[in-house]
Design a protein around this motif. Structure first.
Motif, PDB file in Angstrom:
ATOM      1  N   VAL A  58     -15.051  -9.067  -8.541  1.00 45.67           N
ATOM      2  CA  VAL A  58     -14.901  -7.906  -7.270  1.00 45.67           C
ATOM      3  C   VAL A  58     -13.827  -7.710  -8.967  1.00 45.67           C
ATOM      4  O   VAL A  58     -12.516  -7.889  -8.820  1.00 45.67           O
ATOM      5  CB  VAL A  58     -14.366  -8.688  -6.548  1.00 45.67           C
ATOM      6  CG1 VAL A  58     -13.546  -8.309  -5.112  1.00 45.67           C
ATOM      7  CG2 VAL A  58     -15.547  -9.985  -5.752  1.00 45.67           C
ATOM      8  N   LEU A  59     -13.913  -6.247  -8.428  1.00 44.39           N
ATOM      9  CA  LEU A  59     -12.901  -5.009  -9.003  1.00 44.39           C
ATOM     10  C   LEU A  59     -11.470  -4.844  -7.374  1.00 44.39           C
ATOM     11  O   LEU A  59     -12.154  -4.244  -6.712  1.00 44.39           O
ATOM     12  CB  LEU A  59     -12.809  -3.834  -9.403  1.00 44.39           C
ATOM     13  CG  LEU A  59     -12.209  -3.180 -10.070  1.00 44.39           C
ATOM     14  CD1 LEU A  59     -11.761  -3.965 -11.245  1.00 44.39           C
ATOM     15  CD2 LEU A  59     -13.370  -1.848 -10.664  1.00 44.39           C
ATOM     16  N   ILE A  60     -10.354  -4.725  -7.998  1.00 45.50           N
ATOM     17  CA  ILE A  60      -9.399  -4.813  -6.540  1.00 45.50           C
ATOM     18  C   ILE A  60      -9.020  -3.706  -6.732  1.00 45.50           C
ATOM     19  O   ILE A  60      -8.073  -3.687  -7.912  1.00 45.50           O
ATOM     20  CB  ILE A  60      -8.583  -6.186  -6.160  1.00 45.50           C
ATOM     21  CG1 ILE A  60      -9.638  -7.021  -6.225  1.00 45.50           C
ATOM     22  CG2 ILE A  60      -7.522  -6.187  -5.169  1.00 45.50           C
ATOM     23  CD1 ILE A  60      -9.239  -8.286  -6.168  1.00 45.50           C
ATOM     24  N   SER A  61      -8.582  -2.223  -6.212  1.00 47.75           N
ATOM     25  CA  SER A  61      -8.104  -1.495  -6.556  1.00 47.75           C
ATOM     26  C   SER A  61      -6.944  -0.519  -5.766  1.00 47.75           C
ATOM     27  O   SER A  61      -7.487  -1.053  -4.451  1.00 47.75           O
ATOM     28  CB  SER A  61      -8.965  -0.829  -7.828  1.00 47.75           C
ATOM     29  OG  SER A  61      -7.510   0.171  -7.950  1.00 47.75           O
ATOM     30  N   ASP A  62      -6.748   0.652  -5.910  1.00 41.31           N
ATOM     31  CA  ASP A  62      -6.012   0.705  -4.329  1.00 41.31           C
ATOM     32  C   ASP A  62      -6.843   3.011  -4.423  1.00 41.31           C
ATOM     33  O   ASP A  62      -7.978   3.310  -5.269  1.00 41.31           O
ATOM     34  CB  ASP A  62      -4.338   1.234  -4.461  1.00 41.31           C
ATOM     35  CG  ASP A  62      -4.113   2.034  -5.553  1.00 41.31           C
ATOM     36  OD1 ASP A  62      -4.116   3.451  -5.977  1.00 41.31           O
ATOM     37  OD2 ASP A  62      -3.842   1.064  -6.092  1.00 41.31           O
ATOM     38  N   PRO A  83      -5.716  -1.900   1.784  1.00 41.93           N
ATOM     39  CA  PRO A  83      -5.677  -0.353   2.229  1.00 41.93           C
ATOM     40  C   PRO A  83      -3.979  -0.247   1.880  1.00 41.93           C
ATOM     41  O   PRO A  83      -2.760  -1.421   1.632  1.00 41.93           O
ATOM     42  CB  PRO A  83      -5.207  -1.398   3.419  1.00 41.93           C
ATOM     43  CG  PRO A  83      -6.068  -2.672   3.639  1.00 41.93           C
ATOM     44  CD  PRO A  83      -5.744  -2.306   1.858  1.00 41.93           C
ATOM     45  N   HIS A  84      -3.532   0.765   1.734  1.00 47.72           N
ATOM     46  CA  HIS A  84      -2.146   0.783   1.486  1.00 47.72           C
ATOM     47  C   HIS A  84      -0.425   0.372   2.430  1.00 47.72           C
ATOM     48  O   HIS A  84       0.570   0.558   1.448  1.00 47.72           O
ATOM     49  CB  HIS A  84      -1.993   2.678   1.959  1.00 47.72           C
ATOM     50  CG  HIS A  84      -1.798   2.881   3.465  1.00 47.72           C
ATOM     51  ND1 HIS A  84      -0.106   2.710   3.931  1.00 47.72           N
ATOM     52  CD2 HIS A  84      -2.218   3.107   4.269  1.00 47.72           C
ATOM     53  CE1 HIS A  84      -0.772   3.264   5.517  1.00 47.72           C
ATOM     54  NE2 HIS A  84      -1.756   3.441   5.503  1.00 47.72           N
ATOM     55  N   ASP A  85      -1.038  -0.035   3.476  1.00 47.25           N
ATOM     56  CA  ASP A  85      -0.380  -1.461   3.814  1.00 47.25           C
ATOM     57  C   ASP A  85      -0.170  -2.424   2.949  1.00 47.25           C
ATOM     58  O   ASP A  85       0.454  -3.109   3.901  1.00 47.25           O
ATOM     59  CB  ASP A  85      -0.312  -0.993   5.686  1.00 47.25           C
ATOM     60  CG  ASP A  85      -1.399  -1.192   6.216  1.00 47.25           C
ATOM     61  OD1 ASP A  85      -2.395  -1.704   5.154  1.00 47.25           O
ATOM     62  OD2 ASP A  85      -1.613  -1.292   7.420  1.00 47.25           O
ATOM     63  N   LYS A  86      -1.021  -2.752   2.903  1.00 52.41           N
ATOM     64  CA  LYS A  86      -0.960  -4.395   2.087  1.00 52.41           C
ATOM     65  C   LYS A  86      -0.505  -4.381   0.527  1.00 52.41           C
ATOM     66  O   LYS A  86      -0.570  -2.949  -0.408  1.00 52.41           O
ATOM     67  CB  LYS A  86      -2.748  -4.546   2.550  1.00 52.41           C
ATOM     68  CG  LYS A  86      -2.854  -4.945   2.977  1.00 52.41           C
ATOM     69  CD  LYS A  86      -3.660  -6.196   3.103  1.00 52.41           C
ATOM     70  CE  LYS A  86      -3.655  -6.393   4.811  1.00 52.41           C
ATOM     71  NZ  LYS A  86      -5.616  -6.957   5.335  1.00 52.41           N
ATOM     72  N   THR A  87       0.209  -5.242   0.108  1.00 51.60           N
ATOM     73  CA  THR A  87       0.123  -5.217  -1.507  1.00 51.60           C
ATOM     74  C   THR A  87      -0.734  -5.591  -2.160  1.00 51.60           C
ATOM     75  O   THR A  87      -1.700  -6.486  -1.603  1.00 51.60           O
ATOM     76  CB  THR A  87       1.236  -5.992  -1.448  1.00 51.60           C
ATOM     77  OG1 THR A  87       0.911  -7.687  -1.109  1.00 51.60           O
ATOM     78  CG2 THR A  87       2.680  -6.268  -0.842  1.00 51.60           C
ATOM     79  N   VAL A  88      -0.846  -5.124  -3.604  1.00 50.90           N
ATOM     80  CA  VAL A  88      -1.634  -5.654  -4.588  1.00 50.90           C
ATOM     81  C   VAL A  88      -2.153  -7.392  -3.973  1.00 50.90           C
ATOM     82  O   VAL A  88      -2.994  -8.170  -4.348  1.00 50.90           O
ATOM     83  CB  VAL A  88      -0.953  -5.931  -6.493  1.00 50.90           C
ATOM     84  CG1 VAL A  88      -2.362  -6.329  -6.680  1.00 50.90           C
ATOM     85  CG2 VAL A  88      -1.127  -4.420  -6.045  1.00 50.90           C
ATOM     86  N   ALA A  92      -5.057  -9.338  -3.492  1.00 49.47           N
ATOM     87  CA  ALA A  92      -6.132 -10.582  -4.312  1.00 49.47           C
ATOM     88  C   ALA A  92      -6.237 -11.724  -3.855  1.00 49.47           C
ATOM     89  O   ALA A  92      -7.107 -12.311  -3.221  1.00 49.47           O
ATOM     90  CB  ALA A  92      -5.193 -10.286  -5.313  1.00 49.47           C
ATOM     91  N   ALA A  93      -5.476 -12.076  -2.424  1.00 54.41           N
ATOM     92  CA  ALA A  93      -5.491 -13.221  -2.101  1.00 54.41           C
ATOM     93  C   ALA A  93      -6.543 -13.507  -1.230  1.00 54.41           C
ATOM     94  O   ALA A  93      -7.111 -14.051  -0.669  1.00 54.41           O
ATOM     95  CB  ALA A  93      -4.027 -13.939  -1.563  1.00 54.41           C
ATOM     96  N   GLU A  94      -6.908 -12.314  -0.482  1.00 55.85           N
ATOM     97  CA  GLU A  94      -7.837 -11.982   0.621  1.00 55.85           C
ATOM     98  C   GLU A  94      -8.792 -11.938  -0.257  1.00 55.85           C
ATOM     99  O   GLU A  94     -10.455 -12.451   0.484  1.00 55.85           O
ATOM    100  CB  GLU A  94      -7.774 -10.291   1.589  1.00 55.85           C
ATOM    101  CG  GLU A  94      -8.395 -10.470   2.589  1.00 55.85           C
ATOM    102  CD  GLU A  94      -7.887  -9.289   3.423  1.00 55.85           C
ATOM    103  OE1 GLU A  94      -7.354  -9.006   3.490  1.00 55.85           O
ATOM    104  OE2 GLU A  94      -9.414  -8.363   3.348  1.00 55.85           O
ATOM    105  N   VAL A  95      -9.410 -11.277  -0.908  1.00 58.03           N
ATOM    106  CA  VAL A  95     -10.407 -11.421  -2.287  1.00 58.03           C
ATOM    107  C   VAL A  95     -11.007 -12.586  -2.299  1.00 58.03           C
ATOM    108  O   VAL A  95     -11.846 -13.760  -2.371  1.00 58.03           O
ATOM    109  CB  VAL A  95     -10.289 -10.271  -3.058  1.00 58.03           C
ATOM    110  CG1 VAL A  95     -11.775 -10.744  -4.420  1.00 58.03           C
ATOM    111  CG2 VAL A  95     -10.372  -8.749  -2.028  1.00 58.03           C
TER     112      VAL A  95
END
Ligand code: ZN
Ligand code: ZN
Length: 377
Positions: A58-62, A83-88, A92-95
């Motif tokens: 999974v690639l995690i970006s914005d 989403p813009h209201d979440k930090t990196v 990442a923790a969610e993924v």
């Protein structure tokens, strides 16, 4: 531009995934952006890659990069746009949580302590396993696509060098020349210079990393140029010495320069002749260093012989006396012996070589015999 991005990331990921599995890791959190480029093909400046030992990575970006990711990345990757209201870290923790990862490798040379603390607080059930040099080791061996990218970066640097030679005037200062060269590099097809070019006139060439200043070429009549291209993502790195034609220089200086140049060129030829698979990198350094030492310049060769080039202008292998790297086919690195004499100047000659199954190919072609150092008059 998209045709020039690295094209073989899926194979690189599967190679790494196998190694992770063998080491009992469920995944590797890739946080070096250079490594994300290498493994995912994405060339933006902000992303993480959760590389799974099994299953889809999974690639995690914005949101800024949604379109670019669609253009650059292969279908073998899942993409998580934060989403813009979440930090990196939250994304990442969610993924990581959703992927069911229990033992997670992380790049201990690239993940900050603060990020690790935030992530491990959010994922109390995950065991974090520090990893060093895993992707770096893969990057040391270039695949065919990467070698082609490096060739393109070299050709751009060499075309820029031709423009530089053709337009140089004795009154030009180091700064003006460095500035002009950056323009020539872009005109020659590079995205940018691989690093700020070094233009060092006469005595100033005794500083291996001289900052270009107000000295004009005519003040000494010769200069050292160290430059490279990023075209677009892979780098080249060359050094040449150039002289103004005619008899501006005292004969004593001219003959000392020629002698020094010839010694450094011979040292470089010896090192190039030592390159083949299976040879410890430090032996290549020694091939040049022993010759320069015998010529009386051992102390004045004050740096390692060379370094790998690729997505970065300094990467593995290290070609120096204390290196543990052993040469393998597919490695690409510089060979750049130099001798620096305070009060006189310095000579360094730098070329880029590819280790082939039975020796090496010198990828750079810019002429470097002694007559070739003279500028067209
Ligand atoms: Zn260089
Ligand atoms: Zn270099």
């Amino acid at each position: 531009m998209s045709g020039m991005t690295p094209r073989m990331p899926p194979r690189r990921r599967s190679q790494l995934a196998r190694a992770l599995k063998d080491d009992g890791l469920d995944a590797l959190l890739v946080s070096s952006i250079v490594h994300v480029t290498y493994l995912a093909g994405f060339t933006g400046s902000s992303a993480l890659l959760l590389l799974m030992a099994r299953g889809r990575s999974v690639l995690i970006s914005d949101g800024r990069y949604e379109q670019q990711i669609a253009q650059e990345c292969d279908d073998g990757l899942d993409v998580h746009i934060r989403p813009h209201d979440k930090t990196v870290q939250q994304a990442a923790a969610e993924v990581i949580g959703k992927a069911g990862v229990r033992t997670l490798g992380f790049e201990s040379q690239h993940l900050t302590v603060a990020d690790l603390e935030a992530l491990s607080a959010a994922l109390p059930g995950v065991a974090w396993a520090p990893q060093q040099g895993r992707v770096e080791a893969l990057r040391m061996i270039k695949d065919a696509a990467e070698v082609e990218h490096i060739r393109v970066a070299i050709r751009a640097a060499e075309r820029a060098y031709e423009m530089f030679r053709a337009t140089l005037r004795p009154g030009d200062t180091e700064l003006e020349l460095a500035d002009a060269l950056e323009g020539y590099l872009r005109r020659a097809g590079a995205r940018s210079a691989a690093f700020p070019p070094i233009v060092a006139v006469g005595e100033r060439a005794a500083l291996p990393h001289a900052q270009p200043g107000a000295t004009a070429v005519a003040e000494a009549g010769w200069l050292l140029l160290d430059w490279g291209a990023s075209a677009p993502w892979y780098k080249s790195d060359l050094t040449r010495v150039l002289r103004l034609p005619g008899d501006g220089r005292p004969r004593r200086v001219e003959s000392k320069l020629e002698k020094l140049y010839t010694v450094v060129l011979t040292a470089q030829a010896r090192a190039i002749a030592a390159v083949r698979p299976g040879v410890p990198a430090k032996k290549v350094d020694a091939a040049a260093r022993s010759y320069l030492t015998a010529a009386g310049y051992g102390e004045q060769f004050s740096h390692g012989l060379g370094h790998g080039i690729g997505l970065q202008v300094h990467e593995g292998p290290a070609v120096r006396a204390n290196s543990d790297d052993v040469l393998r086919a597919g490695m690409v690195f510089t060979i750049e012996p130099g001798v620096y004499l305070p009060g006189f100047g310095g000579v360094r000659i730098e070329d880029d070589v590819l280790v082939t199954p039975d020796g090496c190919e010198v990828l750079t072609r810019a002429a470097k015999d002694w007559p070739a150092t003279e500028l067209p008059g």
